[in-house]
Design a protein around this motif. Structure first.
Motif, PDB file in Angstrom:
ATOM      1  N   ARG A  23       0.823  -1.213   0.000  1.00  0.00           N
ATOM      2  CA  ARG A  23       0.000   0.000   0.000  1.00  0.00           C
ATOM      3  C   ARG A  23       0.858   1.263   0.000  1.00  0.00           C
ATOM      4  NH1 ARG A  23      -3.913  -2.655   4.536  1.00  0.00           N
ATOM      5  NH2 ARG A  23      -5.350  -3.643   3.086  1.00  0.00           N
ATOM      6  N   VAL A  24       0.403   2.238  -0.748  1.00  0.00           N
ATOM      7  CA  VAL A  24       1.055   3.549  -0.737  1.00  0.00           C
ATOM      8  C   VAL A  24      -0.003   4.584  -0.379  1.00  0.00           C
ATOM      9  CG1 VAL A  24       2.374   5.256  -2.038  1.00  0.00           C
ATOM     10  CG2 VAL A  24       2.671   2.818  -2.536  1.00  0.00           C
ATOM     11  N   PHE A  25       0.221   5.291   0.723  1.00  0.00           N
ATOM     12  CA  PHE A  25      -0.697   6.342   1.161  1.00  0.00           C
ATOM     13  C   PHE A  25      -0.130   7.688   0.704  1.00  0.00           C
ATOM     14  CE2 PHE A  25      -1.357   2.743   3.902  1.00  0.00           C
ATOM     15  CZ  PHE A  25      -2.741   2.655   3.985  1.00  0.00           C
ATOM     16  N   TRP A  26      -0.867   8.337  -0.185  1.00  0.00           N
ATOM     17  CA  TRP A  26      -0.453   9.645  -0.718  1.00  0.00           C
ATOM     18  C   TRP A  26      -1.008  10.734   0.195  1.00  0.00           C
ATOM     19  CZ3 TRP A  26       1.388  10.574  -6.084  1.00  0.00           C
ATOM     20  CH2 TRP A  26       1.729   9.402  -6.743  1.00  0.00           C
ATOM     21  N   ARG A  27      -0.105  11.618   0.629  1.00  0.00           N
ATOM     22  CA  ARG A  27      -0.537  12.709   1.516  1.00  0.00           C
ATOM     23  C   ARG A  27       0.057  14.037   1.065  1.00  0.00           C
ATOM     24  NH1 ARG A  27       0.654   9.052   6.864  1.00  0.00           N
ATOM     25  NH2 ARG A  27      -1.138   7.692   6.583  1.00  0.00           N
ATOM     26  N   GLY A  28      -0.647  15.117   1.342  1.00  0.00           N
ATOM     27  CA  GLY A  28      -0.139  16.456   1.043  1.00  0.00           C
ATOM     28  C   GLY A  28      -0.517  16.917  -0.344  1.00  0.00           C
ATOM     29  N   LYS A  29       0.451  17.537  -1.023  1.00  0.00           N
ATOM     30  CA  LYS A  29       0.195  18.096  -2.358  1.00  0.00           C
ATOM     31  C   LYS A  29       1.281  17.625  -3.309  1.00  0.00           C
ATOM     32  CE  LYS A  29      -1.189  22.491  -0.247  1.00  0.00           C
ATOM     33  NZ  LYS A  29      -0.837  23.916  -0.169  1.00  0.00           N
ATOM     34  N   SER A  30       0.880  17.225  -4.493  1.00  0.00           N
ATOM     35  CA  SER A  30       1.873  16.907  -5.517  1.00  0.00           C
ATOM     36  C   SER A  30       1.854  18.049  -6.523  1.00  0.00           C
ATOM     37  CB  SER A  30       1.551  15.576  -6.200  1.00  0.00           C
ATOM     38  OG  SER A  30       2.606  15.253  -7.090  1.00  0.00           O
ATOM     39  N   ASN A  31       2.769  18.978  -6.346  1.00  0.00           N
ATOM     40  CA  ASN A  31       2.753  20.214  -7.136  1.00  0.00           C
ATOM     41  C   ASN A  31       4.122  20.561  -7.716  1.00  0.00           C
ATOM     42  OD1 ASN A  31       4.070  20.904  -4.804  1.00  0.00           O
ATOM     43  ND2 ASN A  31       2.413  22.165  -3.984  1.00  0.00           N
ATOM     44  N   PHE A  59      -2.882   2.265  -4.263  1.00  0.00           N
ATOM     45  CA  PHE A  59      -2.598   3.691  -4.084  1.00  0.00           C
ATOM     46  C   PHE A  59      -3.798   4.318  -3.366  1.00  0.00           C
ATOM     47  CE2 PHE A  59       0.609   4.736  -7.758  1.00  0.00           C
ATOM     48  CZ  PHE A  59       1.556   3.963  -7.114  1.00  0.00           C
ATOM     49  N   HIS A  60      -3.564   4.877  -2.206  1.00  0.00           N
ATOM     50  CA  HIS A  60      -4.636   5.512  -1.416  1.00  0.00           C
ATOM     51  C   HIS A  60      -4.507   7.035  -1.542  1.00  0.00           C
ATOM     52  CE1 HIS A  60      -5.938   1.837   0.881  1.00  0.00           C
ATOM     53  NE2 HIS A  60      -4.789   1.421   0.364  1.00  0.00           N
ATOM     54  N   PHE A  61      -5.452   7.650  -2.224  1.00  0.00           N
ATOM     55  CA  PHE A  61      -5.373   9.096  -2.466  1.00  0.00           C
ATOM     56  C   PHE A  61      -6.300   9.906  -1.562  1.00  0.00           C
ATOM     57  CE2 PHE A  61      -3.697   7.527  -6.530  1.00  0.00           C
ATOM     58  CZ  PHE A  61      -2.612   8.369  -6.700  1.00  0.00           C
ATOM     59  N   GLY A  62      -7.060   9.227  -0.717  1.00  0.00           N
ATOM     60  CA  GLY A  62      -8.091   9.913   0.057  1.00  0.00           C
ATOM     61  C   GLY A  62      -7.620  11.118   0.853  1.00  0.00           C
ATOM     62  N   CYS A  82       2.599  -0.860 -14.771  1.00  0.00           N
ATOM     63  CA  CYS A  82       2.063  -1.965 -13.962  1.00  0.00           C
ATOM     64  C   CYS A  82       1.428  -3.015 -14.863  1.00  0.00           C
ATOM     65  CB  CYS A  82       1.025  -1.437 -12.966  1.00  0.00           C
ATOM     66  SG  CYS A  82       1.735  -0.494 -11.618  1.00  0.00           S
ATOM     67  N   ARG A  83       0.695  -2.545 -15.853  1.00  0.00           N
ATOM     68  CA  ARG A  83       0.032  -3.489 -16.768  1.00  0.00           C
ATOM     69  C   ARG A  83       1.075  -4.319 -17.509  1.00  0.00           C
ATOM     70  NH1 ARG A  83      -4.090  -0.550 -18.872  1.00  0.00           N
ATOM     71  NH2 ARG A  83      -5.582  -1.727 -17.636  1.00  0.00           N
ATOM     72  N   SER A  84       2.117  -3.668 -17.990  1.00  0.00           N
ATOM     73  CA  SER A  84       3.182  -4.390 -18.714  1.00  0.00           C
ATOM     74  C   SER A  84       3.842  -5.433 -17.826  1.00  0.00           C
ATOM     75  CB  SER A  84       4.240  -3.401 -19.217  1.00  0.00           C
ATOM     76  OG  SER A  84       3.660  -2.509 -20.125  1.00  0.00           O
ATOM     77  N   ALA A  85       3.942  -5.115 -16.536  1.00  0.00           N
ATOM     78  CA  ALA A  85       4.586  -6.034 -15.588  1.00  0.00           C
ATOM     79  C   ALA A  85       3.595  -7.022 -14.974  1.00  0.00           C
ATOM     80  CB  ALA A  85       5.262  -5.222 -14.473  1.00  0.00           C
ATOM     81  N   ALA A  86       2.351  -6.960 -15.429  1.00  0.00           N
ATOM     82  CA  ALA A  86       1.276  -7.840 -14.920  1.00  0.00           C
ATOM     83  C   ALA A  86       1.096  -7.708 -13.403  1.00  0.00           C
ATOM     84  CB  ALA A  86       1.525  -9.302 -15.303  1.00  0.00           C
ATOM     85  N   VAL A  87       1.256  -6.489 -12.916  1.00  0.00           N
ATOM     86  CA  VAL A  87       1.046  -6.193 -11.491  1.00  0.00           C
ATOM     87  C   VAL A  87      -0.274  -5.438 -11.353  1.00  0.00           C
ATOM     88  CG1 VAL A  87       1.866  -4.831  -9.518  1.00  0.00           C
ATOM     89  CG2 VAL A  87       3.493  -6.156 -10.887  1.00  0.00           C
ATOM     90  N   LYS A  88      -1.147  -5.925 -10.498  1.00  0.00           N
ATOM     91  CA  LYS A  88      -2.434  -5.259 -10.303  1.00  0.00           C
ATOM     92  C   LYS A  88      -2.270  -3.990  -9.466  1.00  0.00           C
ATOM     93  CE  LYS A  88      -7.138  -5.569  -8.635  1.00  0.00           C
ATOM     94  NZ  LYS A  88      -8.230  -6.327  -8.074  1.00  0.00           N
ATOM     95  N   LEU A  89      -2.918  -2.919  -9.902  1.00  0.00           N
ATOM     96  CA  LEU A  89      -2.911  -1.661  -9.155  1.00  0.00           C
ATOM     97  C   LEU A  89      -4.358  -1.262  -8.860  1.00  0.00           C
ATOM     98  CD1 LEU A  89      -1.591   0.979  -8.055  1.00  0.00           C
ATOM     99  CD2 LEU A  89      -1.736   1.896 -10.378  1.00  0.00           C
ATOM    100  N   THR A  90      -4.619  -0.985  -7.591  1.00  0.00           N
ATOM    101  CA  THR A  90      -5.942  -0.474  -7.193  1.00  0.00           C
ATOM    102  C   THR A  90      -5.775   0.978  -6.749  1.00  0.00           C
ATOM    103  OG1 THR A  90      -6.623  -2.667  -6.455  1.00  0.00           O
ATOM    104  CG2 THR A  90      -7.918  -0.819  -5.655  1.00  0.00           C
ATOM    105  N   VAL A  91      -6.583   1.848  -7.333  1.00  0.00           N
ATOM    106  CA  VAL A  91      -6.552   3.275  -6.994  1.00  0.00           C
ATOM    107  C   VAL A  91      -7.764   3.575  -6.126  1.00  0.00           C
ATOM    108  CG1 VAL A  91      -6.674   5.626  -7.914  1.00  0.00           C
ATOM    109  CG2 VAL A  91      -5.289   3.895  -9.096  1.00  0.00           C
ATOM    110  N   ILE A  92      -7.507   4.021  -4.910  1.00  0.00           N
ATOM    111  CA  ILE A  92      -8.581   4.268  -3.938  1.00  0.00           C
ATOM    112  C   ILE A  92      -8.660   5.778  -3.693  1.00  0.00           C
ATOM    113  CG2 ILE A  92      -9.327   3.805  -1.557  1.00  0.00           C
ATOM    114  CD1 ILE A  92      -7.338   1.192  -2.110  1.00  0.00           C
ATOM    115  N   PHE A  93      -9.865   6.331  -3.832  1.00  0.00           N
ATOM    116  CA  PHE A  93     -10.006   7.780  -3.706  1.00  0.00           C
ATOM    117  C   PHE A  93     -11.302   8.126  -2.992  1.00  0.00           C
ATOM    118  CE2 PHE A  93     -13.176   8.192  -7.083  1.00  0.00           C
ATOM    119  CZ  PHE A  93     -12.953   7.045  -7.831  1.00  0.00           C
ATOM    120  N   ASP A  94     -11.398   9.377  -2.573  1.00  0.00           N
ATOM    121  CA  ASP A  94     -12.555   9.869  -1.825  1.00  0.00           C
ATOM    122  C   ASP A  94     -13.578  10.455  -2.804  1.00  0.00           C
ATOM    123  OD1 ASP A  94     -14.394  11.079  -0.200  1.00  0.00           O
ATOM    124  OD2 ASP A  94     -12.949  12.207   0.996  1.00  0.00           O
TER     125      ASP A  94
END
Lengths: 122, 161
Positions: A23-31, A59-62, A82-94
């Motif tokens: 899991r990766v928890f994204w916090r703050g601002k990506s600017n 990826f947790h963007f909430g 991720c698709r090329s590497a056959a790795v599943k990615l779930t994007v979770i958002f609010d």
């Protein structure tokens, strides 16, 4: 797997079990001006870790306050990696926050029948 | 001047860190005026994307390293204007106008945005997104136009609050 601090952006990682989601928890601002460059090394390590552990990614963007369009570009390019590497990615958002709903739900255009990209509004 | 008339008009130094200062200021100004959290985020996003473009694509070879930022409005309508120097005004206006024509070629800004996401997914250069204007059109629900202003290009986003 180490996290990342880049300017106002903080990425916190968490591994659930040996083969559970990374899991990766994204916090703050990506600017940043070129977030793709800032994130490239982290994304490469993350993808390698997921492959070695045979673990899906989440990826947790909430908790994010802001992402610029260059960050969204880096994200869609990582989705393809991720698709090329056959790795599943779930994007979770609010989905209650309009900007998150409009930013992340639009990624549905990249969902294919391979099940390697999942969008999960919360 | 009506009860909800407002205007900010400031010169901005072309430093990247100023983008966040400005978009945060705009967000809090709108939060103070209206209780619409989503609307505040929309104004911040429109401000951020336009300022990023101004700094990225502006011509900063001259002595003056500033550009103009305006946000104004009345009632439920706001207007964000960014005006920055460019090396070739005509060419820059044509380039931006062609992007706006491309967006209008879709049945909706949302469909244009999704098309650009698909393009971005396979683009080789991660530093060039070309997503900013179409994001403003879709997520901001903005009407956009561009015009020449002396040696500057002026991009205007009309936002329904």
């Amino acid at each position: 797997m180490k996290g990342l601090v880049a300017g106002d952006l903080v990425l916190v990682t968490e591994q659930v079990g040996a083969h559970g989601p990374l899991r990766v928890f994204w916090r703050g601002k990506s600017n940043e001006r070129n977030p793709g460059k800032e994130l490239a090394g982290f994304f490469a390590s993350l993808l390698e870790a997921a492959r070695v552990r045979r673990a899906p990614l989440e990826f947790h963007f909430g908790a994010m306050e802001y992402v610029n369009s260059a960050t969204l570009t880096a994200l869609v390019q990582f989705i393809e990696q991720c698709r090329s590497a056959a790795v599943k990615l779930t994007v979770i958002f609010d989905a209650e926050r309009k900007w998150q709903r409009l930013s992340f739900d639009a990624l549905r255009v990249l969902v294919k029948g391979d099940g390697l990209l999942e969008l999960r509004p919360i | 001047m009506g009860k909800y008339s407002f205007s900010i008009d400031v010169p901005i130094r072309n430093e990247w860190a100023n983008i966040d200062l400005l978009l945060t200021s705009v967000k809090y100004c709108f939060a103070a005026m209206f209780s619409d959290v989503d609307g505040c985020q929309t104004m911040a996003m429109v401000t951020g994307e336009l300022l990023e473009n101004a700094i990225k694509y502006g011509d900063w070879s001259g002595r003056d390293r500033t550009f103009r930022f305006q946000v104004s409005g009345e009632g439920k309508q706001a207007r964000v204007v960014v005006e920055n120097p460019v090396s070739d005004v005509g060419e820059t206006v044509r380039t931006i106008e062609s992007t706006l024509v491309w967006i209008r070629g879709f049945p909706s800004a949302e469909e244009a945005y999704r098309a650009r996401l698909l393009e971005a997914a396979t683009a080789k250069d991660s530093g060039v997104s070309k997503l900013g204007l179409v994001r403003i059109a879709h997520q901001g629900g903005c009407k956009l136009h561009v015009e020449a202003a002396g040696h500057c290009v002026r991009v205007v986003a009309e936002v329904a609050l």
